[in-house]
Design an enzyme around this catalytic site. Structure first.
Site, PDB file in Angstrom:
ATOM      1  N   LYS A   1      -7.864  -1.374  10.975  1.00 13.11           N
ATOM      2  CA  LYS A   1      -7.219  -1.780   9.711  1.00 13.11           C
ATOM      3  C   LYS A   1      -5.993  -0.894   9.476  1.00 13.11           C
ATOM      4  CE  LYS A   1      -6.477  -1.782   5.102  1.00 13.11           C
ATOM      5  NZ  LYS A   1      -5.557  -0.909   4.377  1.00 13.11           N
TER       6      LYS A   1
ATOM      7  N   GLU B   1       0.841  -1.215   0.000  1.00 10.18           N
ATOM      8  CA  GLU B   1       0.000   0.000   0.000  1.00 10.18           C
ATOM      9  C   GLU B   1       0.867   1.253   0.000  1.00 10.18           C
ATOM     10  OE1 GLU B   1      -3.416  -0.176   2.616  1.00 10.18           O
ATOM     11  OE2 GLU B   1      -3.537   2.015   2.649  1.00 10.18           O
TER      12      GLU B   1
ATOM     13  N   ASP C   1       4.042 -14.590  11.422  1.00  6.86           N
ATOM     14  CA  ASP C   1       2.788 -15.025  10.815  1.00  6.86           C
ATOM     15  C   ASP C   1       1.732 -13.929  11.002  1.00  6.86           C
ATOM     16  OD1 ASP C   1       0.353 -16.208  10.280  1.00  6.86           O
ATOM     17  OD2 ASP C   1       0.824 -18.086  11.295  1.00  6.86           O
TER      18      ASP C   1
ATOM     19  N   HIS D   1      -2.792  10.229   0.561  1.00  3.08           N
ATOM     20  CA  HIS D   1      -2.958   8.955  -0.147  1.00  3.08           C
ATOM     21  C   HIS D   1      -2.731   9.125  -1.639  1.00  3.08           C
ATOM     22  CE1 HIS D   1      -5.326   5.636   2.093  1.00  3.08           C
ATOM     23  NE2 HIS D   1      -4.212   5.956   2.694  1.00  3.08           N
TER      24      HIS D   1
HETATM   25  C1  MEV Z   1      -6.182   2.861   4.804  1.00  4.50           C
HETATM   26  O1  MEV Z   1      -5.395   1.760   4.431  1.00  4.50           O
HETATM   27  C2  MEV Z   1      -6.229   3.010   6.302  1.00  4.50           C
HETATM   28  C3  MEV Z   1      -7.150   4.101   6.825  1.00  4.50           C
HETATM   29  O2  MEV Z   1      -8.460   3.943   6.296  1.00  4.50           O
HETATM   30  C4  MEV Z   1      -7.165   3.976   8.327  1.00  4.50           C
HETATM   31  C5  MEV Z   1      -8.169   4.853   9.029  1.00  4.50           C
HETATM   32  O3  MEV Z   1      -9.203   5.195   8.447  1.00  4.50           O
HETATM   33  O4  MEV Z   1      -7.928   5.139  10.207  1.00  4.50           O
HETATM   34  C6  MEV Z   1      -6.675   5.464   6.411  1.00  4.50           C
END
Ligand code: MEV
Length: 434
Positions: free
Chosen positions: A275, A85, A291, A388
């Site tokens: 995530k 990513e 792992d 991003h």
């Molecule tokens: C993207 O990989 C992760 C985010 O969505 C985490 C978040 O929203 O806190 C930017």
């Protein structure tokens, strides 16, 4: 639909590839070239990778990046991250630098206990099973002495074995719930070998000593390790949060804390929030040969431990002090498994100055906290897309096979313009038409 194939695993590597090409690919030559392009020219190295799994046909690359400037308990680290990513390593580096100037990360290993279970069915009465277990327990431990000898010499081994009555959940279901200290090993093989030995002994002893029938269902470690916990924290007086992107630190701290509280109370947000944490955690876990599926499963179970999925990070503002922390279960190893086999794992561990499993738990927790700090900081200030899309710009340029000259002109152009897919496509077209 292709015909099923038997004996596939017995074919040679090239036979497997030829079967795939014949079965699925219209341009066989292009597919064959691609598969071979990703082979390592060093045959020994390629063979090592071939033998990690069955039916290897080629390698699947992920970038290995590094995030420098992580100050953890007053010691500086450069953290290796294997991830696809685009914005993750940049975000980690930015967060590391931000906290480097504010005292860095403080970490603490709370506990290191691992868990394994023998699941069995017993159709007799529980009191009888309990008395039997008390007699048999030392024999269970004794039966594993061949497996535990080395681990015990280093200070680890079996911590305890409990008999648990689970018959309320499932008729006649009981378990041996065992706890282990596996030191620098993740311990999966050690634990599973001990458990299988417990199961054998339990079954044998039950034959003569129990009136009911005892059947072993399975013996396996648990990836839920709520007592293998690590904590990482950052803190500073609110005015010190002031920086290039934070002009109003009071407002920033307030909104940041609100965002964390939302993730604590709202599962839809918590999943995305966590995530983002796992972006940092998985990348280091993977780079260090651990792992990541085990870590993911255990971490998300921990995030739901109170019956509702919730945030793994927390924030407080007290007496003008901003504090942000994470507490997570992490069963990691720095010996055994891939750690001594995969050359890039060895490289990553050396970069981290050959950490113990406890050290690595702390580094990984920090990577998760840093990643979350960067994400929530962006979300509550500029929005996530700015950063991003800046990082994604290169992916779009590569998609359009931009030349180095085109890349450098467009990167310059998008320093001051908002990156969107359409805007980049338009800019490439304009450049090429002119
Ligand atoms: C993207 O990989 C992760 C985010 O969505 C985490 C978040 O929203 O806190 C930017």
């Amino acid at each position: 639909m292709p015909n099923a194939i038997s004996g596939f695993s017995k074919l040679s590597k090239s036979e497997k590839i030829e079967w795939l090409l014949d079965t699925y690919f219209s341009d066989k030559e292009a597919a064959r070239m691609l598969v071979k392009q990703y082979w390592n020219t060093d045959e020994k190295l390629q063979k090592l990778h071939d033998e990690f799994i069955e039916n290897t046909i080629t390698n699947y690359y992920l970038p290995l990046g590094v995030a420098p400037n992580f100050l953890i308990n007053n010691k500086l680290f450069t953290v290796p991250m294997a991830i696809e990513e685009s914005s993750v390593v940049a975000a980690a580096s930015k967060a590391a630098k931000f906290w480097l100037d504010r005292g860095g990360f403080k970490t603490e290993v709370i506990s290191t206990e691992k868990i394994g279970q023998v699941h069995f069915i017993y159709d007799g009465n529980f009191e009888e099973l309990q008395s039997f277990f008390e007699i048999v327990k030392p024999k269970l431990v004794l039966a594993t002495s061949g497996i535990t000898k080395n681990m015990e010499r280093r200070g680890g081994g079996i911590l305890d074995i409990e008999l648990r009555d689970k018959s309320q959940d499932l008729n006649h279901y009981y378990q041996l719930h065992a706890t282990f200290e596996t030191l620098d090993a993740m311990g999966a093989n050690f634990i599973n070998s001990c458990l299988e030995e417990f199961a054998k002994t339990l079954k044998n002893e039950a034959k003569d000593r129990l009136s009911g029938d005892l059947e072993i269902v399975m013996s396996i470690l648990s990836n839920y390790v709520p007592n293998c916990l690590v904590k990482a924290e950052v803190s500073c007086p609110i005015p010190e949060l002031k920086s290039k992107d934070i002009s109003n630190p009071e407002l920033f701290a307030k909104k940041f804390k609100q965002a964390i509280t939302i993730a604590e109370v709202e599962p839809y947000r918590a999943v995305t929030h966590n995530k983002g944490i796992m972006n940092g955690i998985d990348a280091v876990v993977l780079a260090t040969g651990n792992d990541f599926r085990a870590v993911e499963a255990g971490v998300h179970a921990y995030a739901s431990r109170h019956g509702k999925y919730s945030s793994l990070t927390h924030c407080s503002i007290e007496d003008g002090l901003f504090k942000f922390w994470i507490e997570i279960p992490l069963a990691l190893g720095t010996v055994g498994g891939l750690t001594s086999l995969h050359p890039l794992v060895k490289f990553s561990l050396e970069m981290l100055e050959n950490p113990s499993a406890r050290d690595l738990m702390q580094i990984v927790a920090v990577a998760g906290l840093a990643q979350n700090f960067a994400a929530v900081k962006s979300l509550t200030t500029t929005g996530i897309q700015e950063g991003h899309m800046k990082m994604h710009l290169m992916n779009i340029l590569n998609q359009f096979e931009a030349t180095p000259e085109e890349k450098s002109m467009l990167m310059e152009q998008f320093k001051t313009n908002i990156v969107t897919h359409n805007a980049v496509v338009e800019a490439i077209e304009n450049l090429r038409n002119n």
